[in-house]
Design a protein around this motif. Structure first.
Motif, short mmCIF file in Angstrom:
data_model
loop_
_atom_site.label_atom_id
_atom_site.label_comp_id
_atom_site.label_asym_id
_atom_site.label_seq_id
_atom_site.Cartn_x
_atom_site.Cartn_y
_atom_site.Cartn_z
N ALA A 253 0.83 -1.21 0.00
CA ALA A 253 0.00 0.00 0.00
C ALA A 253 0.87 1.26 0.00
N GLN A 254 1.93 1.23 0.80
CA GLN A 254 2.82 2.40 0.84
C GLN A 254 3.39 2.73 -0.53
N SER A 255 3.85 1.68 -1.24
CA SER A 255 4.39 1.91 -2.57
C SER A 255 3.35 2.48 -3.51
N ARG A 256 2.13 1.95 -3.42
CA ARG A 256 1.08 2.41 -4.34
C ARG A 256 0.70 3.87 -4.12
N ILE A 257 0.54 4.25 -2.87
CA ILE A 257 -0.09 5.56 -2.61
C ILE A 257 0.92 6.69 -2.47
N GLU A 258 2.20 6.35 -2.47
CA GLU A 258 3.23 7.38 -2.34
C GLU A 258 3.07 8.43 -3.45
N GLY A 259 3.09 9.67 -3.06
CA GLY A 259 2.92 10.76 -4.03
C GLY A 259 1.47 11.17 -4.18
N HIS A 260 0.55 10.27 -3.85
CA HIS A 260 -0.87 10.62 -3.91
C HIS A 260 -1.38 11.17 -2.58
N VAL A 261 -0.72 10.77 -1.51
CA VAL A 261 -1.13 11.27 -0.20
C VAL A 261 0.01 12.08 0.41
N ARG A 262 -0.35 12.92 1.35
CA ARG A 262 0.67 13.72 2.04
C ARG A 262 1.33 12.92 3.16
N VAL A 263 2.61 13.14 3.34
CA VAL A 263 3.25 12.76 4.60
C VAL A 263 2.87 13.85 5.59
N THR A 264 2.05 13.51 6.56
CA THR A 264 1.55 14.54 7.47
C THR A 264 2.52 14.77 8.63
N PRO A 265 2.52 15.99 9.17
CA PRO A 265 3.54 16.31 10.18
C PRO A 265 3.27 15.67 11.55
N VAL A 266 4.34 15.51 12.28
CA VAL A 266 4.25 15.04 13.66
C VAL A 266 4.81 16.13 14.57
#
Lengths: 306, 306
Positions: B10-23
């Motif tokens: 899933a990570q490989s698929r959605i990379e670039g489509h979703v944001r890495v959200t801040p912590v």
């Protein structure tokens, strides 16, 4: 002035008192390029101002009468917050135009709060009177070395977080924040100083060859409405050849809406002014220019949960 | 089920489509300890839901009729957003209780939107009818492997961002998000599953020894008001011995206020439910326990700029 040393000393002083605020790299906000953001509105009291306030208080012998500040709202809240944290009495003068949301924010810290008719300049006059009579220490909102060095820690922190933009876009009121950035980067990055068309003390000073009084109005006036740019900021702006641009209130409101709809960050008009410059084309970056935008304040009116 | 492989894919698929959200690490929110936060409400469409939606669409042969989803609002917005990004038609069924703010959010993506009287279960029924008649692909809001694996990428991402908490506190509706977290951490961290007292499908299922229907109401119902917990979530909850706790609507509202006043993050009730569990003592961590709280949604009603 050895700004590198001043900012490094400020960083040591304020560490633990202020938040390291998050950054977003390559954020898609529907522009022609991804942009980097620093979300400094998540700082204590909802703006960058505690950096300068803590630095000033922690580098001073605060008298028994405590501290006094004049403010459009955000600086006052920050001084009140820092004073409470450090155990000093604080007396804050705000103009009516600060609005109920910001006035309540200061009241909640337990500061001795005085609401003055008029704009920031009127509050500053009242604060100076109080300083003379009481012996309290004045914490200037922008035109003091301690304040500028404190705000400069934001630029140093952003660098340490991996900022690799060519250009950093920053909103300007009295110029403390942008002065801190100019002092830190000293020409290593292009700095775009953004002011509302209706509150443009830096732009007017650059045109006139020195600080001059301007009229202030518009939706960001309680945060960006300084009547005259700080001398420290003006000198750094000339020395580092800052790029000064102006934005309309409509462009600011559109940027506010974009930050909310696109990123769920509800900010005040001043907090959206830098993004407004990029969205509106007031600053048009070159094709491959990497752009970073500072989000600096989130004390909107009305308070959504007020 | 090899969840590690599913989540990695899933990570490989959605990379670039979703944001890495801040912590935010060690955030001072006026509790008895600093807490870590992940601000996933800054994800596209204002909730974590695009992770599952993109993973599902990108791992499926989407038919010409496109995709269909039922949703209290956030899942529908995410499916509509993902479908538009990938060029598929989307038909979304929402219950009236989603409210105008979430309904407008979905409408703005250009999805074919149907507002159904009643609650989530009614919208799900309508979506299933549409699926049968049209041949569109159903994207389930929580009880599907693709959805759970997509939401699990959030846990993997947080780990990669340096999470070092003993305990992660997560709000639960139908259970897709917490299932993804349980699938990823598989007992390596304690997971606290937080539900409103008035919408507690997981808590009821754990008491009954299996998923059962519950009544749903309260201020977070349009996001957390699943009538029955997903089977995938239930099985993982039993297997990983999740801790289930309940919070009141008042506690949720207090946590919403704390996130706004203390951090200038305006979230919806569901987005504050996890913090509410810590603030109210519904979950009382041990003295030295390091606690992380997931902020998962920010589509409040009314829309502050609506």
């Amino acid at each position: 002035m050895d700004w590198t040393a001043e900012i490094a000393a400020a960083q040591s002083r304020i560490e633990g008192h202020v938040r390291v605020t998050p950054v977003l790299m390559g954020c898609d906000l529907g522009l022609d390029r991804p942009i980097d953001l620093k979300l400094e509105q998540m700082q204590h009291t909802g703006s960058f101002k505690p950096r300068g306030a803590f630095n000033t208080l922690l580098s001073s012998d605060v008298p028994a009468a405590g501290v006094v500040a004049a403010s459009g709202g955000n600086h006052g809240a920050a001084v009140a917050f820092a004073a409470r944290a450090l155990g000093y009495p604080a007396t804050i003068f705000v103009p009516e135009m600060a609005g109920p949301a910001k006035i309540n924010l200061i009241r909640e810290t337990g500061a001795d709060l005085h609401v003055v008719p008029g704009a920031y300049a009127n509050a500053l006059e009242a604060a100076q009177d109080f300083e003379t009579k009481s012996g309290a220490m004045q914490v200037h909102a922008y035109d003091a070395v301690g304040t500028v060095a404190g705000q400069g820690t934001l630029a140093a922190e952003w660098n340490a977080q991996g900022l690799d933009a060519d250009t950093v876009v920053i909103a300007v009121g009295g110029g403390g924040l942008v002065a801190g950035a100019m002092a830190h980067w000293a020409g290593a990055r292009r700095i775009i100083a953004v002011e509302p068309e209706t509150s443009c003390a830096l732009n007017a000073a650059l045109a006139a060859g020195g600080p001059v009084d301007v009229e202030v109005s518009g939706i960001a006036a309680n945060a960006l409405g300084a009547k005259r740019i700080g001398q420290i900021c003006y000198d750094l702006a000339v020395e580092t050849q800052v790029t000064s641009v102006l934005v309309t209130d409509d462009a600011i409101a559109e940027a506010q809406l974009r930050l909310w709809r696109g990123l769920r960050q509800l900010v005040e008009p001043a907090g959206a002014a830098a993004l407004a410059a990029v969205m509106s084309g007031a600053y048009a970056p070159a094709k491959d220019e990497r752009v970073a935008v500072l989000v600096c304040g989130a004390n909107p009116a009305p308070d959504p949960l007020g």
